[in-house]
Motif scaffolding. Structure first.
Motif, mmCIF file in Angstrom:
data_model
loop_
_atom_site.group_PDB
_atom_site.id
_atom_site.type_symbol
_atom_site.label_atom_id
_atom_site.label_comp_id
_atom_site.label_asym_id
_atom_site.label_seq_id
_atom_site.Cartn_x
_atom_site.Cartn_y
_atom_site.Cartn_z
ATOM 1 N N LEU A 169 19.084 -29.873 7.483
ATOM 2 C CA LEU A 169 18.262 -28.737 7.948
ATOM 3 C C LEU A 169 18.390 -27.788 7.096
ATOM 4 O O LEU A 169 19.494 -27.062 7.078
ATOM 5 C CB LEU A 169 18.391 -28.687 9.581
ATOM 6 N N LEU A 170 17.299 -27.436 6.610
ATOM 7 C CA LEU A 170 17.226 -26.395 5.351
ATOM 8 C C LEU A 170 16.323 -25.363 5.739
ATOM 9 O O LEU A 170 15.100 -25.527 6.480
ATOM 10 C CB LEU A 170 16.917 -26.907 3.867
ATOM 11 N N PRO A 171 16.364 -23.974 5.506
ATOM 12 C CA PRO A 171 15.100 -22.832 5.543
ATOM 13 C C PRO A 171 14.064 -23.286 4.911
ATOM 14 O O PRO A 171 14.241 -24.021 3.761
ATOM 15 C CB PRO A 171 15.997 -21.840 5.111
ATOM 16 N N SER A 172 13.047 -22.972 5.397
ATOM 17 C CA SER A 172 11.762 -23.585 4.754
ATOM 18 C C SER A 172 11.511 -23.216 3.334
ATOM 19 O O SER A 172 10.730 -23.683 2.386
ATOM 20 C CB SER A 172 10.411 -23.316 5.639
ATOM 21 N N GLN A 173 12.009 -21.958 3.050
ATOM 22 C CA GLN A 173 11.910 -21.363 1.680
ATOM 23 C C GLN A 173 13.147 -21.734 0.892
ATOM 24 O O GLN A 173 13.246 -21.266 -0.470
ATOM 25 C CB GLN A 173 11.998 -19.849 1.692
ATOM 26 N N HIS A 174 13.980 -22.700 1.155
ATOM 27 C CA HIS A 174 14.905 -23.335 0.205
ATOM 28 C C HIS A 174 14.385 -23.907 -1.049
ATOM 29 O O HIS A 174 13.306 -24.671 -1.025
ATOM 30 C CB HIS A 174 15.937 -24.226 0.992
ATOM 31 N N PRO A 175 15.071 -23.898 -2.079
ATOM 32 C CA PRO A 175 14.797 -24.408 -3.263
ATOM 33 C C PRO A 175 14.525 -25.807 -3.158
ATOM 34 O O PRO A 175 13.493 -26.679 -3.986
ATOM 35 C CB PRO A 175 15.801 -24.132 -4.321
ATOM 36 N N ALA A 233 16.982 -21.031 10.678
ATOM 37 C CA ALA A 233 15.529 -20.613 10.322
ATOM 38 C C ALA A 233 15.737 -19.169 9.702
ATOM 39 O O ALA A 233 14.644 -18.825 8.894
ATOM 40 C CB ALA A 233 14.811 -20.698 11.577
ATOM 41 N N ALA A 234 16.528 -18.498 10.171
ATOM 42 C CA ALA A 234 16.864 -17.097 9.614
ATOM 43 C C ALA A 234 17.376 -17.091 8.214
ATOM 44 O O ALA A 234 17.537 -16.017 7.832
ATOM 45 C CB ALA A 234 17.718 -16.385 10.462
ATOM 46 N N GLY A 235 17.556 -18.343 7.534
ATOM 47 C CA GLY A 235 17.943 -18.179 6.325
ATOM 48 C C GLY A 235 19.616 -17.845 6.105
ATOM 49 O O GLY A 235 19.866 -17.384 5.006
ATOM 50 N N GLU A 243 19.692 -37.199 14.017
ATOM 51 C CA GLU A 243 18.272 -37.408 14.250
ATOM 52 C C GLU A 243 17.570 -37.045 15.558
ATOM 53 O O GLU A 243 16.587 -36.464 15.800
ATOM 54 C CB GLU A 243 17.604 -38.708 13.888
ATOM 55 N N SER A 244 18.321 -37.599 16.737
ATOM 56 C CA SER A 244 18.098 -37.393 18.010
ATOM 57 C C SER A 244 18.021 -35.771 18.331
ATOM 58 O O SER A 244 17.741 -35.431 19.752
ATOM 59 C CB SER A 244 19.027 -38.131 18.860
ATOM 60 N N THR A 245 18.702 -35.090 17.696
ATOM 61 C CA THR A 245 18.533 -33.472 18.068
ATOM 62 C C THR A 245 17.179 -32.759 17.742
ATOM 63 O O THR A 245 17.182 -31.660 17.779
ATOM 64 C CB THR A 245 19.777 -32.818 17.210
ATOM 65 N N PHE A 246 16.210 -33.551 16.865
ATOM 66 C CA PHE A 246 15.206 -32.925 16.337
ATOM 67 C C PHE A 246 14.086 -33.625 17.439
ATOM 68 O O PHE A 246 14.050 -34.701 17.858
ATOM 69 C CB PHE A 246 14.858 -33.445 15.059
ATOM 70 N N ASP A 247 13.057 -32.724 17.724
ATOM 71 C CA ASP A 247 11.776 -33.184 18.320
ATOM 72 C C ASP A 247 10.741 -33.747 17.275
ATOM 73 O O ASP A 247 11.188 -34.202 16.271
ATOM 74 C CB ASP A 247 11.234 -31.993 18.885
ATOM 75 N N THR A 254 11.864 -24.086 9.275
ATOM 76 C CA THR A 254 12.871 -25.116 8.508
ATOM 77 C C THR A 254 12.408 -26.515 8.554
ATOM 78 O O THR A 254 11.345 -26.634 8.387
ATOM 79 C CB THR A 254 14.067 -25.252 9.814
ATOM 80 N N VAL A 255 13.043 -27.040 7.343
ATOM 81 C CA VAL A 255 12.711 -28.365 6.988
ATOM 82 C C VAL A 255 13.803 -29.256 7.116
ATOM 83 O O VAL A 255 14.890 -29.159 6.494
ATOM 84 C CB VAL A 255 12.269 -28.490 5.525
ATOM 85 N N LYS A 256 13.405 -30.663 7.717
ATOM 86 C CA LYS A 256 14.479 -31.640 7.760
ATOM 87 C C LYS A 256 14.436 -32.512 6.662
ATOM 88 O O LYS A 256 13.230 -33.093 6.291
ATOM 89 C CB LYS A 256 14.291 -32.387 9.350
ATOM 90 N N ILE A 257 15.399 -32.834 5.802
ATOM 91 C CA ILE A 257 15.170 -33.622 4.783
ATOM 92 C C ILE A 257 16.480 -34.816 4.761
ATOM 93 O O ILE A 257 17.662 -34.415 5.347
ATOM 94 C CB ILE A 257 15.528 -32.928 3.629
#
Length: 300
Positions: A169-175, A233-235, A243-247, A254-257
């Motif tokens: 799980l990464l911040p959405s602005q992560h490279p 989310a706050a960076g 996987e089961s921890t995500f809706d 945030t972004v799940k990869i």
């Protein structure tokens, strides 16, 4: 020796104060003192000693407390089983579960069972990995969900329900946020947000990173999933979660990869006691969840 004496004794031992125990169980303070005195006379030992306005257990009192709690748990459990045999369709099922299975897994399982067994009620207890294993062994609960499933031992029976991948799980602005997948080694220089040391998801993340050839730099810690996700989310860093921890979609900002290498997985399953019989409603629920996930796996 009477059951009420044991209950009074345990309540005073827990609160270390006779009057507070009396208020909690709505009994006169004099009655509690008298019954504990009778118990001490019967045992021939002193269970409490004065500690200012409070009381504290003597060494032999501490020993007796352990056995008294075990005895009352066994009696309460026996009464529950008798009640269920008299009316098996209105039982109460006590279940333990970790925070990682709280948001999606538990509501799905319980609602599916309640559709067929509307009169059965549940008492839910959230706890740490070790706490849940000990709770099943110590008669506090009879069914607990865990991930990963522990090694089977002499006191517990284990059953794996499914296996799931661990994702980043990464911040959405992560490279790397736009990548379809990553290698875990790509995060070696990142700051990680993890559960505190001693929690099983902390260890899973540490072991995964070591498998990828590095030890993660933990910059922040969160006590629960919402805190972990909020910090990401706050960076404040990145994290690894099952996987089961995500809706349906990851939290905002945030972004799940998926992690393509190494493939990191955990088992999720259920444990029950080996040396005592489940109550009728518990047996029904145990059979239901095994069948539920077997059918789900076949469908997938």
């Amino acid at each position: 020796m009477e059951l009420r004496q044991l209950r009074y004794f345990i309540e005073v031992a827990k609160r270390e104060h006779v009057s507070e125990a009396a208020q909690q169980i709505h009994v006169a303070q004099s009655a509690i003192s008298r019954q504990i005195g009778n118990l001490e006379d019967e045992l021939g030992v002193q269970l409490f000693e004065k500690d200012g306005r409070n009381v504290k257990l003597t060494p032999v009192g501490k020993l007796f407390l352990e056995h008294a709690e075990t005895a009352l748990k066994a009696i309460d459990y026996a009464k529950m089983q008798i009640d269920e045999y008299l009316n098996p369709e209105k039982g109460t099922i006590k279940i333990g579960f970790p925070t990682s299975l709280a948001s999606h897994f538990m509501p799905t399982v319980i609602s599916a069972f309640k559709e067929r067994n509307a009169n059965v009620s549940f008492q839910l207890r959230q706890g740490s990995y070790k706490f849940l294993i000990d709770a099943v062994k110590n008669r506090e609960i009879n069914i607990a969900f865990l991930g990963p499933v522990p090694a089977e031992d002499a006191d517990i029976e284990t059953h794996i329900l499914f296996s799931e991948r661990i994702s980043a799980l990464l911040p959405s602005q992560h490279p790397l946020a736009k990548n379809k997948s990553i290698r875990l080694n790509d995060l070696r220089d990142e700051e990680f947000v993890l559960f505190p040391e001693g929690m099983i998801l902390h260890q899973i993340a540490i072991d995964a990173c070591k498998q990828a050839g590095f030890t993660p730099n933990t910059s922040s810690e969160g006590e629960d999933l919402d805190a972990i996700k909020g910090l990401v989310a706050a960076g404040m860093g990145v994290t690894l979660l099952p996987e089961s921890t995500f809706d349906v979609k990851p939290p905002r900002f945030t972004v799940k990869i998926p992690i393509e290498f190494p493939i990191v997985r955990r088992t999720v399953g259920v444990i029950v006691p080996k040396k005592r019989e489940l109550a009728p409603s518990e047996k029904a629920f145990y059979a239901f969840i095994k069948d539920f996930f077997y059918r789900l796996e076949q469908y997938q």
